[in-house]
Motif scaffolding. Structure first.
Motif, PDB file in Angstrom:
ATOM      1  N   UNK A 101       0.956  -1.136   0.173  1.00  0.00           N
ATOM      2  CA  UNK A 101       0.050   0.008  -0.049  1.00  0.00           C
ATOM      3  C   UNK A 101       0.716   1.221  -0.018  1.00  0.00           C
ATOM      4  N   UNK A 102       1.963   1.309   0.787  1.00  0.00           N
ATOM      5  CA  UNK A 102       2.901   2.197   0.825  1.00  0.00           C
ATOM      6  C   UNK A 102       3.452   2.652  -0.654  1.00  0.00           C
ATOM      7  N   UNK A 103       3.829   1.417  -1.413  1.00  0.00           N
ATOM      8  CA  UNK A 103       4.405   1.801  -2.706  1.00  0.00           C
ATOM      9  C   UNK A 103       3.129   2.487  -3.578  1.00  0.00           C
ATOM     10  N   UNK A 104       1.798   2.039  -3.300  1.00  0.00           N
ATOM     11  CA  UNK A 104       0.782   2.638  -4.210  1.00  0.00           C
ATOM     12  C   UNK A 104       0.659   4.133  -3.688  1.00  0.00           C
ATOM     13  N   UNK A 105       0.847   4.583  -2.491  1.00  0.00           N
ATOM     14  CA  UNK A 105       0.821   5.907  -2.246  1.00  0.00           C
ATOM     15  C   UNK A 105       1.732   6.710  -3.100  1.00  0.00           C
ATOM     16  N   UNK A 106       3.133   6.197  -2.944  1.00  0.00           N
ATOM     17  CA  UNK A 106       4.209   6.797  -3.651  1.00  0.00           C
ATOM     18  C   UNK A 106       3.775   6.914  -5.246  1.00  0.00           C
ATOM     19  N   UNK A 107       3.139   5.771  -5.626  1.00  0.00           N
ATOM     20  CA  UNK A 107       3.023   5.802  -7.218  1.00  0.00           C
ATOM     21  C   UNK A 107       1.736   6.847  -7.358  1.00  0.00           C
ATOM     22  N   UNK A 108       0.905   6.731  -6.644  1.00  0.00           N
ATOM     23  CA  UNK A 108      -0.449   7.658  -6.938  1.00  0.00           C
ATOM     24  C   UNK A 108       0.150   9.218  -6.885  1.00  0.00           C
ATOM     25  N   UNK A 109       1.031   9.304  -6.187  1.00  0.00           N
ATOM     26  CA  UNK A 109       1.484  10.993  -6.165  1.00  0.00           C
ATOM     27  C   UNK A 109       2.561  11.100  -7.126  1.00  0.00           C
ATOM     28  N   UNK A 110       3.307  10.353  -7.631  1.00  0.00           N
ATOM     29  CA  UNK A 110       4.232  10.184  -8.365  1.00  0.00           C
ATOM     30  C   UNK A 110       3.739  10.734  -9.795  1.00  0.00           C
ATOM     31  N   UNK A 111       3.029   9.741 -10.203  1.00  0.00           N
ATOM     32  CA  UNK A 111       2.379   9.589 -11.776  1.00  0.00           C
ATOM     33  C   UNK A 111       1.106   9.147 -11.744  1.00  0.00           C
ATOM     34  N   UNK A 112       0.138   9.762 -11.440  1.00  0.00           N
ATOM     35  CA  UNK A 112      -1.221   8.899 -11.132  1.00  0.00           C
ATOM     36  C   UNK A 112      -1.508   8.126 -12.492  1.00  0.00           C
ATOM     37  N   UNK A 113      -1.206   8.869 -13.683  1.00  0.00           N
ATOM     38  CA  UNK A 113      -1.794   8.091 -14.838  1.00  0.00           C
ATOM     39  C   UNK A 113      -1.062   6.753 -15.143  1.00  0.00           C
ATOM     40  N   UNK A 114       0.369   6.858 -14.896  1.00  0.00           N
ATOM     41  CA  UNK A 114       1.062   5.737 -14.922  1.00  0.00           C
ATOM     42  C   UNK A 114       0.708   4.736 -13.929  1.00  0.00           C
ATOM     43  N   UNK A 115       0.565   5.113 -12.685  1.00  0.00           N
ATOM     44  CA  UNK A 115       0.138   4.088 -11.764  1.00  0.00           C
ATOM     45  C   UNK A 115      -1.118   3.416 -12.190  1.00  0.00           C
ATOM     46  N   UNK A 116      -2.159   4.120 -12.755  1.00  0.00           N
ATOM     47  CA  UNK A 116      -3.423   3.632 -13.193  1.00  0.00           C
ATOM     48  C   UNK A 116      -3.177   2.432 -14.158  1.00  0.00           C
ATOM     49  N   UNK A 117      -2.197   2.729 -14.969  1.00  0.00           N
ATOM     50  CA  UNK A 117      -1.812   1.663 -16.243  1.00  0.00           C
ATOM     51  C   UNK A 117      -1.466   0.419 -15.621  1.00  0.00           C
ATOM     52  N   UNK A 118      -0.490   0.564 -14.323  1.00  0.00           N
ATOM     53  CA  UNK A 118       0.126  -0.860 -14.019  1.00  0.00           C
ATOM     54  C   UNK A 118      -1.046  -1.450 -12.671  1.00  0.00           C
ATOM     55  N   UNK A 119      -2.094  -0.889 -12.897  1.00  0.00           N
ATOM     56  CA  UNK A 119      -3.039  -1.469 -11.833  1.00  0.00           C
ATOM     57  C   UNK A 119      -3.148  -0.878 -10.470  1.00  0.00           C
ATOM     58  N   UNK A 120      -2.399   0.090 -10.222  1.00  0.00           N
ATOM     59  CA  UNK A 120      -2.702   0.766  -8.651  1.00  0.00           C
ATOM     60  C   UNK A 120      -4.121   1.691  -8.718  1.00  0.00           C
ATOM     61  N   UNK A 121      -5.128   1.057  -7.912  1.00  0.00           N
ATOM     62  CA  UNK A 121      -6.264   1.797  -7.441  1.00  0.00           C
ATOM     63  C   UNK A 121      -5.948   3.282  -6.910  1.00  0.00           C
ATOM     64  N   UNK A 122      -5.654   4.185  -7.547  1.00  0.00           N
ATOM     65  CA  UNK A 122      -5.234   5.314  -7.408  1.00  0.00           C
ATOM     66  C   UNK A 122      -6.454   6.193  -6.546  1.00  0.00           C
TER      67      UNK A 122
END
Lengths: 366, 315
Positions: A233-254
């Motif tokens: 989940x911590x990685x998801x937090x970083x990913x959501x703030x880093x680049x939300x669009x890219x995170x969505x592409x790899x399946x993070x529930x932004x």
């Protein structure tokens, strides 16, 4: 160029040192050395002094943990301060005016706060507006509601008598009580800390125990840090703030991550409010003014990026410590209190510049 | 980048070096803690008063306030002041609930405490403070009533109350009635805050009771519209008129003779006296046994010059 940067061997000592917290670690050491030097004999480092700036720092830290994780997820919450006033008034109204048991009132306030936090998050996601704007609206909405509710039900903006209403309540004690009382009695018996000399409490130690506020702060810091650096989940937090669009592409529930983070800041604000109401026995419609900025300042001193995707809970906690020590320390040092803001501004600038420098060393950005 | 860092570090150190100079002074050290936010200019008078008293007594007095006016922050400042072991603490009782813990802790630690401004003598006693220095609302009203009786012989009056939800406002009107020696009855009107409403209510009352002998207003919010009402009815200077507090319009009306007196709680004394008393207590162990009323002080045509000269500074 970039490839070469990555290939270059980085010495191990440097790897160990250069982390988001580095700036705030240096700052903490610097601040303590400074105040040891200018306020060493003013009572600042006595037991009472420690509890005093420790409590203030713990207050900042409770808010900073929530604000930090939200900011790493790429969003802002300006309604934290108003949320404090709102939750406090809800608890006071339910207990004092309506005679609801304190534990139920506290749980109700938390439920309401989490719902408002979720609403904040939902509106940000649905409208696509910057969270700065949405939560700015809630800053006014909640503050206005708080004053309105207090005036229409009691015709006062301060509601007292909560302490009496919450007497002996198990959940209220978790927020307003103190721990390690035995230790402080023992310290007082062995003349390591002072005792009261007059009145009904003569002979008791000047510090009753460690306030629950500090325990809450520590618990939130530890849990927040663990979630951020040790879980998926911590990685998801970083990913959501880093680049939300890219995170969505790899399946993070932004969206879910962001809404949960808004709920967390509301939760932290309510923890703060409950501790304050239980300690002082009253709630007021103007509590928590400007606290949202104090939380953000703590987080920024701790090395987080305003744009999201980078930061650390430990850093934010140290930022809160620096903030608390400077604020109360200036009083101990006998400095004109109007200068406090000048120092705060200088520290903020110094911290951001230092943090930027450190971050560039880590990420190799120019 | 490194150069900028160095420059900033140097600035910070320079700042740090400036700090200790401000802190050390000879003599006793007192802390005055108010509830006013930074934006509140009324407290300037008290700040100036503690500087005057500090210079005269050769002591150091620190002024502290919660920057945003948050009373929970104020309680922390009281705790902080207690931890720094001053020779005395001067504090307002802005909210008894919030401050009772920290203030009684200070008393229990053996620090002499004097309460000022907000709060009552009873609350001050309950906290274990040495005395309270402020303006008791009822007494201020009563003295104003006695003054009105002596100067005008009025047997009826109207009290224009613009903040009737606050119990203190009713005490002012009740005191005035007792000072005149008449029943309050329905001579107090709930005027509200809106200037035009206040004005029309006062006009309606004066039309219905043309033989009203005296007017009492409770502050600029009710005094200024009442002045306008009298002006419109051609009664300016005809009715005996007293008010609480001062404003530019009230000062002008005093000079013009429309308002006979304004009641001033003399904040200067709330800053000056505690410092003097606490210093003497620290040095010789003497302390008056009763509380002190800093007000009411009456501002009239005779002393308006001085009040205007020092307005916002010492008055």
């Amino acid at each position: 160029m970039v490839a070469e940067e990555r290939m270059r061997a980085v010495p191990r000592w440097r790897k160990a040192l250069v982390r988001p917290e580095l700036g705030s670690i240096c700052g903490t050491i610097l601040v303590f050395v400074l105040f040891m030097f200018i306020a060493g004999d003013s009572g600042m480092f006595s037991a009472e002094g420690f509890i005093n700036w420790g409590t203030v720092s713990a207050q900042f830290a409770i808010l900073a943990v929530g604000a930090c994780l939200l900011m790493i997820a790429g969003e802002f919450d300006l309604s934290i301060g108003s949320m404090i006033g709102f939750s406090g008034i809800i608890i006071a109204l339910l207990t004092v005016q309506l005679g609801v048991p304190a534990w139920l009132a506290i749980l109700a306030a938390f439920a309401l706060a989490l719902a408002i936090g979720a609403l904040n998050g939902y509106l940000v996601i649905r409208t696509g507006l910057p969270s700065f704007i949405v939560t700015l609206a809630f800053l006014f909405i909640l503050r206005g509601l708080t004053i309105y509710i207090a005036i229409t039900t009691t015709s006062k903006t301060i509601i007292g008598g909560v302490r009496e209403a919450a007497e002996g309540d198990w959940l209220a004690a978790l927020f307003g009580g103190t721990v390690l009382k035995g230790l402080f009695s023992w310290l007082a018996e062995h003349d390591m800390i002072g005792t009261f000399v007059a009145g009904p409490r003569a002979g008791q130690p000047v510090v009753e125990g460690i306030p629950m506020l500090m325990v809450w702060a520590l618990a939130l810091i530890i849990v927040g840090h663990f979630i951020l650096v040790r879980t998926k989940f911590g990685n998801w937090i970083f990913a959501a703030g880093g680049d939300a669009q890219a995170a969505r592409y790899v399946g993070v529930p932004v969206n879910r991550v962001k809404i949960l983070m808004f709920m967390l800041t509301a939760f932290c604000a309510t923890v703060f409010a409950t501790c304050q109401v239980m300690e002082f026995g009253s709630a007021a419609a103007d509590r928590g003014l400007l606290k949202e900025f104090e939380a953000i300042i703590s987080v920024v001193i701790g090395g987080a990026l305003l744009t999201g995707g980078y930061g650390s809970v430990i850093g934010a906690a140290l930022g809160a410590l620096i903030f608390g020590v400077v604020q109360q320390g200036l009083f101990f040092a006998g400095v004109e209190s109007s200068l406090f803001r000048v120092f705060l501004g200088v520290i903020l600038l110094l911290a951001v510049i230092l943090n930027t420098y450190i971050r560039r060393s880590i990420t190799g950005e120019r | 980048m490194k150069k900028q860092l160095l420059a900033l570090a140097a600035t910070a150190l320079a700042f740090g070096a400036m700090l200790p100079a401000a802190a050390q002074a000879e003599g006793e050290r007192f802390v005055l803690i108010s509830h006013a936010p930074d934006s509140d200019s009324w407290w300037n008078t008290i700040k100036n008063a503690i500087n005057v008293a500090g210079d005269q007594m050769d002591v150091e007095v620190e002024y502290r306030n919660p920057a945003s006016g948050d009373l929970a922050d104020m309680a922390r400042i009281v705790q902080q002041a207690t931890a720094s072991n001053p020779d005395g603490i001067i504090v307002t009782i802005a909210d008894y609930d919030v401050l009772s813990g920290p203030v009684s802790d200070a008393v229990a630690k053996g620090i002499p405490v004097i309460t000022i401004n907000s709060g009552t003598e009873e609350q001050s006693k309950k906290l274990g403070a040495m005395m309270h220095i402020g303006q008791p609302e009822y007494t201020a009203g009563k003295l104003a009533g006695e003054r009105a009786k002596n100067e005008s012989g009025a047997e009826s009056f109207v009290c224009v109350n613009h903040y009737i939800t606050n119990p203190a406002s009713v005490e002012r009107c009740q005191g005035f009635a007792d000072g005149l020696g008449v029943e309050l009855g329905d001579q107090m009107i709930d005027s509200g805050m809106d200037p035009s409403e206040v004005k029309s209510k006062v006009m309606a009352y004066l039309n219905a009771h043309p033989d009203t002998g005296a007017i009492l207003t409770l502050g600029p919010n009710s005094a200024e519209p009442t002045l306008a009402a009298l002006d419109e009815m051609g009664q300016s200077g005809e009715v005996y008129f007293g008010t609480f507090d001062l404003s530019t319009a009230i000062a002008d009306a005093i000079k013009a003779g429309t308002i006979n007196f304004a009641i001033d709680q003399q904040p200067y004394l709330q800053g000056y006296l505690p410092v003097v008393l606490l210093t003497n207590y620290a040095r010789y162990g003497v302390m008056p046994s009763n509380s002190i009323n800093s007000g009411p002080g009456f501002t009239t045509k005779d002393n308006i010059e001085l009040v205007e000269k020092y307005a916002g500074q010492y008055r």
